[in-house]
Write an enzyme that holds these catalytic residues in place. Sequence first.
Site, mmCIF file in Angstrom:
data_model
loop_
_atom_site.group_PDB
_atom_site.id
_atom_site.type_symbol
_atom_site.label_atom_id
_atom_site.label_comp_id
_atom_site.label_asym_id
_atom_site.label_seq_id
_atom_site.Cartn_x
_atom_site.Cartn_y
_atom_site.Cartn_z
ATOM 1 N N GLN A 45 -4.765 1.936 14.881
ATOM 2 C CA GLN A 45 -3.599 2.393 14.110
ATOM 3 C C GLN A 45 -2.797 3.465 14.853
ATOM 4 O O GLN A 45 -1.557 3.405 14.896
ATOM 5 C CB GLN A 45 -4.105 2.952 12.767
ATOM 6 C CG GLN A 45 -3.018 3.449 11.827
ATOM 7 C CD GLN A 45 -3.602 4.111 10.557
ATOM 8 O OE1 GLN A 45 -4.824 4.131 10.343
ATOM 9 N NE2 GLN A 45 -2.713 4.641 9.724
ATOM 10 N N ARG A 89 -8.798 3.574 12.965
ATOM 11 C CA ARG A 89 -7.878 4.685 13.257
ATOM 12 C C ARG A 89 -7.386 4.685 14.693
ATOM 13 O O ARG A 89 -6.251 5.121 14.953
ATOM 14 C CB ARG A 89 -8.578 6.015 12.975
ATOM 15 C CG ARG A 89 -9.033 6.187 11.549
ATOM 16 C CD ARG A 89 -7.882 6.120 10.572
ATOM 17 N NE ARG A 89 -8.358 6.314 9.201
ATOM 18 C CZ ARG A 89 -7.602 6.144 8.139
ATOM 19 N NH1 ARG A 89 -6.331 5.776 8.264
ATOM 20 N NH2 ARG A 89 -8.096 6.330 6.935
ATOM 21 N N GLU A 91 -10.403 12.259 7.135
ATOM 22 C CA GLU A 91 -10.159 13.553 6.505
ATOM 23 C C GLU A 91 -11.462 14.328 6.296
ATOM 24 O O GLU A 91 -11.531 15.537 6.494
ATOM 25 C CB GLU A 91 -9.497 13.363 5.139
ATOM 26 C CG GLU A 91 -8.076 12.854 5.183
ATOM 27 C CD GLU A 91 -7.618 12.511 3.770
ATOM 28 O OE1 GLU A 91 -7.220 13.409 3.035
ATOM 29 O OE2 GLU A 91 -7.684 11.314 3.409
ATOM 30 N N GLU A 139 -9.091 3.738 -2.718
ATOM 31 C CA GLU A 139 -7.803 3.644 -3.400
ATOM 32 C C GLU A 139 -7.959 2.965 -4.758
ATOM 33 O O GLU A 139 -9.001 2.367 -5.044
ATOM 34 C CB GLU A 139 -6.812 2.805 -2.565
ATOM 35 C CG GLU A 139 -6.704 3.257 -1.116
ATOM 36 C CD GLU A 139 -5.487 2.685 -0.402
ATOM 37 O OE1 GLU A 139 -4.679 1.992 -1.059
ATOM 38 O OE2 GLU A 139 -5.358 2.945 0.804
ATOM 39 N N ASP A 157 -9.323 0.179 1.602
ATOM 40 C CA ASP A 157 -8.339 -0.177 2.630
ATOM 41 C C ASP A 157 -8.942 0.189 3.987
ATOM 42 O O ASP A 157 -8.662 1.246 4.549
ATOM 43 C CB ASP A 157 -7.057 0.607 2.348
ATOM 44 C CG ASP A 157 -6.012 0.406 3.420
ATOM 45 O OD1 ASP A 157 -6.014 -0.646 4.064
ATOM 46 O OD2 ASP A 157 -5.181 1.325 3.600
ATOM 47 N N ASP A 189 0.852 -1.179 0.000
ATOM 48 C CA ASP A 189 0.000 0.000 0.000
ATOM 49 C C ASP A 189 0.894 1.237 0.000
ATOM 50 O O ASP A 189 1.743 1.385 0.884
ATOM 51 C CB ASP A 189 -0.884 -0.027 1.258
ATOM 52 C CG ASP A 189 -2.058 0.925 1.139
ATOM 53 O OD1 ASP A 189 -2.436 1.282 0.004
ATOM 54 O OD2 ASP A 189 -2.604 1.303 2.187
ATOM 55 N N GLU A 229 -10.566 3.736 3.206
ATOM 56 C CA GLU A 229 -9.683 4.505 2.340
ATOM 57 C C GLU A 229 -10.005 4.095 0.909
ATOM 58 O O GLU A 229 -9.907 2.920 0.554
ATOM 59 C CB GLU A 229 -8.203 4.242 2.667
ATOM 60 C CG GLU A 229 -7.841 4.677 4.083
ATOM 61 C CD GLU A 229 -6.344 4.855 4.314
ATOM 62 O OE1 GLU A 229 -5.538 4.198 3.619
ATOM 63 O OE2 GLU A 229 -5.989 5.670 5.197
ATOM 64 N N THR A 261 -9.095 -5.771 3.502
ATOM 65 C CA THR A 261 -8.900 -4.855 2.377
ATOM 66 C C THR A 261 -9.777 -5.409 1.267
ATOM 67 O O THR A 261 -9.576 -6.566 0.867
ATOM 68 C CB THR A 261 -7.421 -4.855 1.930
ATOM 69 O OG1 THR A 261 -6.595 -4.561 3.056
ATOM 70 C CG2 THR A 261 -7.177 -3.844 0.821
ATOM 71 N N LYS A 311 -5.064 -2.127 10.008
ATOM 72 C CA LYS A 311 -5.354 -2.311 8.584
ATOM 73 C C LYS A 311 -5.583 -3.780 8.213
ATOM 74 O O LYS A 311 -6.257 -4.059 7.227
ATOM 75 C CB LYS A 311 -4.148 -1.835 7.745
ATOM 76 C CG LYS A 311 -3.738 -0.402 7.975
ATOM 77 C CD LYS A 311 -4.602 0.543 7.182
ATOM 78 C CE LYS A 311 -3.986 1.932 7.104
ATOM 79 N NZ LYS A 311 -4.726 2.770 6.136
ATOM 80 N N HIS A 371 -3.769 13.697 0.843
ATOM 81 C CA HIS A 371 -4.030 12.741 1.914
ATOM 82 C C HIS A 371 -2.887 12.708 2.926
ATOM 83 O O HIS A 371 -3.108 12.760 4.143
ATOM 84 C CB HIS A 371 -4.255 11.349 1.335
ATOM 85 C CG HIS A 371 -4.341 10.258 2.362
ATOM 86 N ND1 HIS A 371 -5.411 10.126 3.220
ATOM 87 C CD2 HIS A 371 -3.485 9.245 2.684
ATOM 88 C CE1 HIS A 371 -5.210 9.082 4.023
ATOM 89 N NE2 HIS A 371 -4.045 8.537 3.721
#
Lengths: 390, 390
Positions: free
Chosen positions: B220, B217, B338, B181, B213, B106, B179, B237, B233, B113
């Site tokens: 993490q 949080r 975000e 992606e 993904d 990844d 996420e 996925t 994570k 970002h």
Amino acid sequence: MTRIAIPDGSPFGLANLPYGVFSAPGTTPRVGVRVADSVVDLAAVLHDDVFAHPTLNPFMAQGHERWVEVRERILDAVDGDLPSGAVHPVADVALHMPFDVGDYVDFYASEHHASNLGRLFRPDSEPLMPNWKHLPVGYHGRAGTVVPSGTPIVRPCGQRKAPDDDAPGFGPSRRLDIEAEVGFVVGTGSALGTTVPVDEFSERVFGAVLVNDWSARDIQAWEYVPLGPFLGKSFATSVSPWVVPLLALEAARVATPPQDPEPLPYLREKSPWGLDLELAVEWNGQVVSRPPYREMYWSPAQMLAHMTVNGAATRTGDLFASGTVSGPEKDQRGAFIELTWGGREPMEVAGEPRTFLMDGDEIVLSATAPAADGGRLGFGEVRNRVHPAP
Amino acid sequence: MTRIAIPDGSPFGLANLPYGVFSAPGTTPRVGVRVADSVVDLAAVLHDDVFAHPTLNPFMAQGHERWVEVRERILDAVDGDLPSGAVHPVADVALHMPFDVGDYVDFYASEHHASNLGRLFRPDSEPLMPNWKHLPVGYHGRAGTVVPSGTPIVRPCGQRKAPDDDAPGFGPSRRLDIEAEVGFVVGTGSALGTTVPVDEFSERVFGAVLVNDWSARDIQAWEYVPLGPFLGKSFATSVSPWVVPLLALEAARVATPPQDPEPLPYLREKSPWGLDLELAVEWNGQVVSRPPYREMYWSPAQMLAHMTVNGAATRTGDLFASGTVSGPEKDQRGAFIELTWGGREPMEVAGEPRTFLMDGDEIVLSATAPAADGGRLGFGEVRNRVHPAP
């Protein structure tokens, strides 16, 4: 028929019986078990095609009961006469990667190593991060570059930037290093959304190998924030050719060092156990370190429980390694960056002052452990030579 | 015989022809190509057993010339009458994971970002790390938990510690995020000790998928120093079921944003190109963001060149994802952390103020891109629902 003579004190006696994948002249790669200086062709002796595969995975996937049963059948067979064609001198066979790696995870379970690296990489902060004593820190490595002992290690190129440089440069790593580790091989996987509690470790994990986690320290130091090591590690990780069954390591169990603070419940074992392996790191024929695995803070069962506590699936062949094994003494450190304190304190190797690896250097990792017969069993060597960058 | 009618403006017209793995009643999982609302059984139409496998890997491994040839043969076949048994309505088939993942990497290639996450995770430092504009930062993720669209996402448990807490607690993640992606699938691998230069990208990479993904949080934030994301994570996925061939994306190529400083030579392309994909993030049926892939700082070819510059081998099925796609505008951000600025600025979803994911939420990622016929082609959806922690 032939009978294998096992010399007294052989590290590959009947209390060990590690599995590997070999080919002899005229055979396809297949599963063998090592006894003294011989390799026994299991498909030929046990008449079972699961051993005719070029990887241990199909056998490992059969599960713990089968591992116990097969170990007993091997003991019986090896104790008697064997068909001559099924026994090969180890010097006459080629040894291959013993298993197909699913995911490869590398932990960081030695307090001595993590503290030393913290001092070296982040001299202005506390050496251990605040999370370190609460969870076994780990990260995913590259499974596709896990290679067997004997594979040439090509010096990697990459970006590196010294603190005083304005911008990064590119070229062959100048700080090529090793990490002496112990790896655990998952035999039976676990489904997505489930966990592997600490007390299921012995049922799930098939065995252990030695691991050399080759590391380019200059590449690593520049790239690793904020997402961790990547190209500084992914060029090669080498493993020993013989997987020592967990069943052979029961006499090697020892308590881990005291864990303070007490870990969260999912990491609690009735009595956390590590393994009393004595590793040795040989650099161009000279033993430069003897890392003691019994000093590892986090236990193997805690690593697996942590890795799956979020519901991550595991697969047959997943490999998780301990991280560098370093003890409290200087000559017990499992990486040259620690042994030479970031390259500032060279050590004498064959009469020369040395810090990091030079092209042509050969590194051999080996280990022994107490065996059930009162002697010591041996792990296979991880032996690799450094080749120049292309 | 049957002929597939392709409505004007179909995102799955003849300029797309993405590959997937499907099973219909009475068929084993096999390779299909999507045309309008139909799935064409390639083994049946092209009479080639490479498509009878339950994964794209054997076909991908045949290499670029074969990909070109097969695409032409499909175009010819689909333009005419097809055996009725070889065409299935997409609504009647089950879609499976389209390829076996080798290694999963990844990246972190969006400047918007990376800057936003830097501000959120490390408010007292510069948002971008010093290395960020010199190399595409990336890390290895867990290949064994890459799952297809439709897989339930079980809320992960783990350790989390708020800044004010004395010690970490344990429980279901309270800050479950996505996420959005784009992922690239390696078709033909490269040997250990060799590199894949930027100009070999199109020959090596088979196609692209959308990637979600999933990210916890709170887990993490506590675990990620110093070795990067791990359990935050590795629980899941998810990827779209259709692999859009790179051959279908030539009309979608656009220049990357200017790169300053100029990258090191191994990362220099004559003109670095990205892809003009318009992503959409749907949360419980409401589009909450439209991340523009053309804003990505690092190009896909630079990611692959970087990943292999140290000699790391690649394998058929290796997946590397771009990292979250976020544009400069608030409604172009590809992660809720975000979009809601760390949970401090809730957004309205179906009339409710929302920050992170609740059990039962459904997320759908989709994307379109300019196609060679002047229209727009579609990526398959990544659609997953959040299930409660066990």
